[in-house]
Design a protein around this motif. Sequence first.
Motif, PDB file in Angstrom:
ATOM      1  N   HIS A  22       0.836  -1.202   0.000  1.00  0.00           N
ATOM      2  CA  HIS A  22       0.000   0.000   0.000  1.00  0.00           C
ATOM      3  C   HIS A  22       0.875   1.258   0.000  1.00  0.00           C
ATOM      4  O   HIS A  22       0.667   2.182  -0.802  1.00  0.00           O
ATOM      5  CB  HIS A  22      -0.914  -0.038   1.216  1.00  0.00           C
ATOM      6  CG  HIS A  22      -2.059   0.902   1.169  1.00  0.00           C
ATOM      7  ND1 HIS A  22      -3.077   0.858   2.066  1.00  0.00           N
ATOM      8  CD2 HIS A  22      -2.369   1.942   0.331  1.00  0.00           C
ATOM      9  CE1 HIS A  22      -3.957   1.810   1.797  1.00  0.00           C
ATOM     10  NE2 HIS A  22      -3.535   2.477   0.746  1.00  0.00           N
ATOM     11  N   GLU A  24       4.053   1.535  -0.882  1.00  0.00           N
ATOM     12  CA  GLU A  24       4.791   1.620  -2.157  1.00  0.00           C
ATOM     13  C   GLU A  24       3.891   2.170  -3.262  1.00  0.00           C
ATOM     14  O   GLU A  24       4.318   3.013  -4.056  1.00  0.00           O
ATOM     15  CB  GLU A  24       5.313   0.243  -2.561  1.00  0.00           C
ATOM     16  CG  GLU A  24       6.451  -0.261  -1.707  1.00  0.00           C
ATOM     17  CD  GLU A  24       6.875  -1.683  -2.078  1.00  0.00           C
ATOM     18  OE1 GLU A  24       6.487  -2.186  -3.163  1.00  0.00           O
ATOM     19  OE2 GLU A  24       7.598  -2.302  -1.269  1.00  0.00           O
ATOM     20  N   ALA A  25       2.647   1.702  -3.315  1.00  0.00           N
ATOM     21  CA  ALA A  25       1.711   2.143  -4.347  1.00  0.00           C
ATOM     22  C   ALA A  25       1.372   3.629  -4.200  1.00  0.00           C
ATOM     23  O   ALA A  25       1.313   4.362  -5.192  1.00  0.00           O
ATOM     24  CB  ALA A  25       0.437   1.308  -4.299  1.00  0.00           C
ATOM     25  N   VAL A  26       1.156   4.081  -2.966  1.00  0.00           N
ATOM     26  CA  VAL A  26       0.852   5.499  -2.728  1.00  0.00           C
ATOM     27  C   VAL A  26       2.040   6.361  -3.146  1.00  0.00           C
ATOM     28  O   VAL A  26       1.869   7.406  -3.779  1.00  0.00           O
ATOM     29  CB  VAL A  26       0.470   5.739  -1.251  1.00  0.00           C
ATOM     30  CG1 VAL A  26       0.430   7.223  -0.925  1.00  0.00           C
ATOM     31  CG2 VAL A  26      -0.876   5.095  -0.946  1.00  0.00           C
ATOM     32  N   ARG A  27       3.240   5.932  -2.811  1.00  0.00           N
ATOM     33  CA  ARG A  27       4.430   6.717  -3.180  1.00  0.00           C
ATOM     34  C   ARG A  27       4.572   6.853  -4.690  1.00  0.00           C
ATOM     35  O   ARG A  27       4.945   7.914  -5.186  1.00  0.00           O
ATOM     36  CB  ARG A  27       5.680   6.076  -2.580  1.00  0.00           C
ATOM     37  CG  ARG A  27       5.785   6.315  -1.097  1.00  0.00           C
ATOM     38  CD  ARG A  27       7.052   5.718  -0.522  1.00  0.00           C
ATOM     39  NE  ARG A  27       7.140   6.045   0.894  1.00  0.00           N
ATOM     40  CZ  ARG A  27       7.732   5.279   1.787  1.00  0.00           C
ATOM     41  NH1 ARG A  27       8.300   4.143   1.422  1.00  0.00           N
ATOM     42  NH2 ARG A  27       7.775   5.647   3.048  1.00  0.00           N
ATOM     43  N   VAL A  28       4.269   5.798  -5.423  1.00  0.00           N
ATOM     44  CA  VAL A  28       4.360   5.854  -6.888  1.00  0.00           C
ATOM     45  C   VAL A  28       3.200   6.666  -7.461  1.00  0.00           C
ATOM     46  O   VAL A  28       3.396   7.542  -8.304  1.00  0.00           O
ATOM     47  CB  VAL A  28       4.382   4.427  -7.487  1.00  0.00           C
ATOM     48  CG1 VAL A  28       4.228   4.473  -9.002  1.00  0.00           C
ATOM     49  CG2 VAL A  28       5.666   3.711  -7.101  1.00  0.00           C
ATOM     50  N   ALA A  29       1.980   6.411  -6.996  1.00  0.00           N
ATOM     51  CA  ALA A  29       0.795   7.064  -7.554  1.00  0.00           C
ATOM     52  C   ALA A  29       0.766   8.566  -7.295  1.00  0.00           C
ATOM     53  O   ALA A  29       0.269   9.328  -8.126  1.00  0.00           O
ATOM     54  CB  ALA A  29      -0.465   6.419  -6.985  1.00  0.00           C
ATOM     55  N   TYR A  30       1.277   8.997  -6.147  1.00  0.00           N
ATOM     56  CA  TYR A  30       1.169  10.403  -5.770  1.00  0.00           C
ATOM     57  C   TYR A  30       2.476  11.175  -5.902  1.00  0.00           C
ATOM     58  O   TYR A  30       2.553  12.323  -5.489  1.00  0.00           O
ATOM     59  CB  TYR A  30       0.598  10.528  -4.351  1.00  0.00           C
ATOM     60  CG  TYR A  30      -0.847  10.100  -4.306  1.00  0.00           C
ATOM     61  CD1 TYR A  30      -1.850  10.949  -4.772  1.00  0.00           C
ATOM     62  CD2 TYR A  30      -1.208   8.845  -3.855  1.00  0.00           C
ATOM     63  CE1 TYR A  30      -3.176  10.556  -4.763  1.00  0.00           C
ATOM     64  CE2 TYR A  30      -2.532   8.441  -3.839  1.00  0.00           C
ATOM     65  CZ  TYR A  30      -3.502   9.300  -4.292  1.00  0.00           C
ATOM     66  OH  TYR A  30      -4.815   8.909  -4.287  1.00  0.00           O
ATOM     67  N   LYS A  31       3.495  10.555  -6.506  1.00  0.00           N
ATOM     68  CA  LYS A  31       4.743  11.266  -6.781  1.00  0.00           C
ATOM     69  C   LYS A  31       4.415  12.456  -7.687  1.00  0.00           C
ATOM     70  O   LYS A  31       3.620  12.326  -8.612  1.00  0.00           O
ATOM     71  CB  LYS A  31       5.738  10.327  -7.458  1.00  0.00           C
ATOM     72  CG  LYS A  31       7.102  10.940  -7.687  1.00  0.00           C
ATOM     73  CD  LYS A  31       8.018   9.910  -8.316  1.00  0.00           C
ATOM     74  CE  LYS A  31       9.337  10.505  -8.689  1.00  0.00           C
ATOM     75  NZ  LYS A  31      10.241  10.702  -7.594  1.00  0.00           N
ATOM     76  N   TYR A  34       1.968  14.976  -4.275  1.00  0.00           N
ATOM     77  CA  TYR A  34       2.260  15.356  -2.889  1.00  0.00           C
ATOM     78  C   TYR A  34       3.756  15.578  -2.742  1.00  0.00           C
ATOM     79  O   TYR A  34       4.558  15.002  -3.493  1.00  0.00           O
ATOM     80  CB  TYR A  34       1.800  14.269  -1.913  1.00  0.00           C
ATOM     81  CG  TYR A  34       0.311  14.219  -1.737  1.00  0.00           C
ATOM     82  CD1 TYR A  34      -0.352  15.203  -1.020  1.00  0.00           C
ATOM     83  CD2 TYR A  34      -0.437  13.204  -2.295  1.00  0.00           C
ATOM     84  CE1 TYR A  34      -1.728  15.167  -0.862  1.00  0.00           C
ATOM     85  CE2 TYR A  34      -1.806  13.160  -2.140  1.00  0.00           C
ATOM     86  CZ  TYR A  34      -2.444  14.153  -1.420  1.00  0.00           C
ATOM     87  OH  TYR A  34      -3.801  14.109  -1.271  1.00  0.00           O
TER      88      TYR A  34
END
Length: 104
Positions: A22, A24-31, A34
């Motif tokens: 989760h 890892e996915a947030v870091r990639v999706a919101y690069k 945010y």
Amino acid sequence: MIGSVHIRHALRTDAREIARVHVEAVRVAYKNIYADEHLKKLSADRMALNWLHEEKGHLVNSEYVVFIALIDDKVIGFADIGPALKHPLIFSPHGEHGGRDLVF
């Protein structure tokens, strides 16, 4: 060669690995949406606690079903199914995080 993908119901004991994916996915999706400082502060340990939260954690709330995808016994993805949000997410182009923000 990559092993076969196996899908199964998630267990409470899977919370830490689900949280790792989760985050890892947030870091990639919101690069670039945010601030990097915000994304670096995300914690799989803290996220795991959210998945297990007594009232709203999807791994303990009977309104939700969580599945995980594994390759060679390593969690590579997850999906959770449950009721729709009571308050929809709204994308605000003028938010405080680099000009873009999600409002609940």
